[in-house]
Design an enzyme around this catalytic site. Sequence first.
Site, short mmCIF file in Angstrom:
data_model
loop_
_atom_site.label_atom_id
_atom_site.label_comp_id
_atom_site.label_asym_id
_atom_site.label_seq_id
_atom_site.Cartn_x
_atom_site.Cartn_y
_atom_site.Cartn_z
CB SER A 303 -0.77 -0.02 0.96
OG SER A 303 -1.05 0.48 2.18
CE LYS A 328 -5.41 -2.74 0.41
NZ LYS A 328 -6.11 -1.19 0.21
#
Length: 388
Positions: A303, A328
């Site tokens: 992320s 992600k």
Amino acid sequence: MSGRDLFCQPRRAGRGAALTLLFASVLVAGAATGSFGDPDRKSPSPSARSTPAAPRETVTDAAAEAMADGKSPMEAAERAVSRSGDRWGAVYSQGEYEEFEEALDGQYTGVGLWARRERDGRIEVTRVQSGSPAAAAGIRTGDRLCSVDGEKVDGRPVTEVVSLLRGDADDAAAGTKVSLGLERGTRAWSETLRRARLSTDSVTVRKLPGGVTVIKVAAFTKGVGDAVRTAVEQTPEHAGIVLDLRGNSGGLVTEAVTAASAFLDGGLVATYDVNGAQRSLHADPGGDTTRPLVALVDGGTMSAAELLTGALQDRGRAVVVGSRTFGKGSIQMPSRLPDGSVAELTVGHYRTPAGHTVDGRGITPDLEVDAEALERAETVLSGLGDPT
């Protein structure tokens, strides 16, 4: 959220133009580094598709209807999210969500473990915080967490494991006891620990014998961007830096952008869309653009950490060493439900400066290595030479 004592699955959203988007697994105060669905995706398929989104209205309407019928809005919302196929969508109680926000401030109550759920459902310890109750008990990275207070944790979502470790059902405070069932190889044993109030220690700095500075960023909690900038400023002139993002499950995107600003002189960090609206993130001017830099990553780099990695790689600022990152690249935003619980739903995706999609694909390092990655990073730095 990808758990800390657990840093777990998706994370919270933006506050207006300030953009505090959390592209994380969740920053869960008190447990580990985990993920949901298909966790531990160390080699995501390049052809993987982006995460479908759960329509916000569908989830909030389901919760409202349940409340009107005298049923649990949170359970109704969870069913709606599950049916939607939103891999990173999740629903949290009001207390859980408050704990998540607290963790972003760099504080949490727990035992000092990071963990993740393996593909077979087992919960494996991925990090033990120095000076924590878990460290004092001799728990190590690689140990298997089998039970918490007698409840088996295999196959459970990381958030549930976090809740047990924190004692959320009893609103457990620092000083309360928690019993862990553990395995290491053929050895099985139990440990009873007392929860403690701990700091996340998200940034650590050390110098290697050859003069290289290693800046380890465990997660992008509040203040981490400035801590990275300070670490860079305090590194001896022309000394090489390894930015170690291995196992970094994400956090606040604003902090990742500030960290990028330590190495870039302005310019694009990422683009993203929220409900179809295109936006961009830019570094502040004045970063150190000459010092040799290697970004070290692995399958636990997720992320916001992937956002930073992609920016440094695409901008030609760092050589990326390690294994493919998690993948992600989706954005979650919160919706408050009638009972005070919170649904975090996927609303968009981000792309690197060169336009590469991260979600479901991850970032491929410039030099792929599994074993002795730090040593290889040092070798790369020596090859980059003195920038003067």
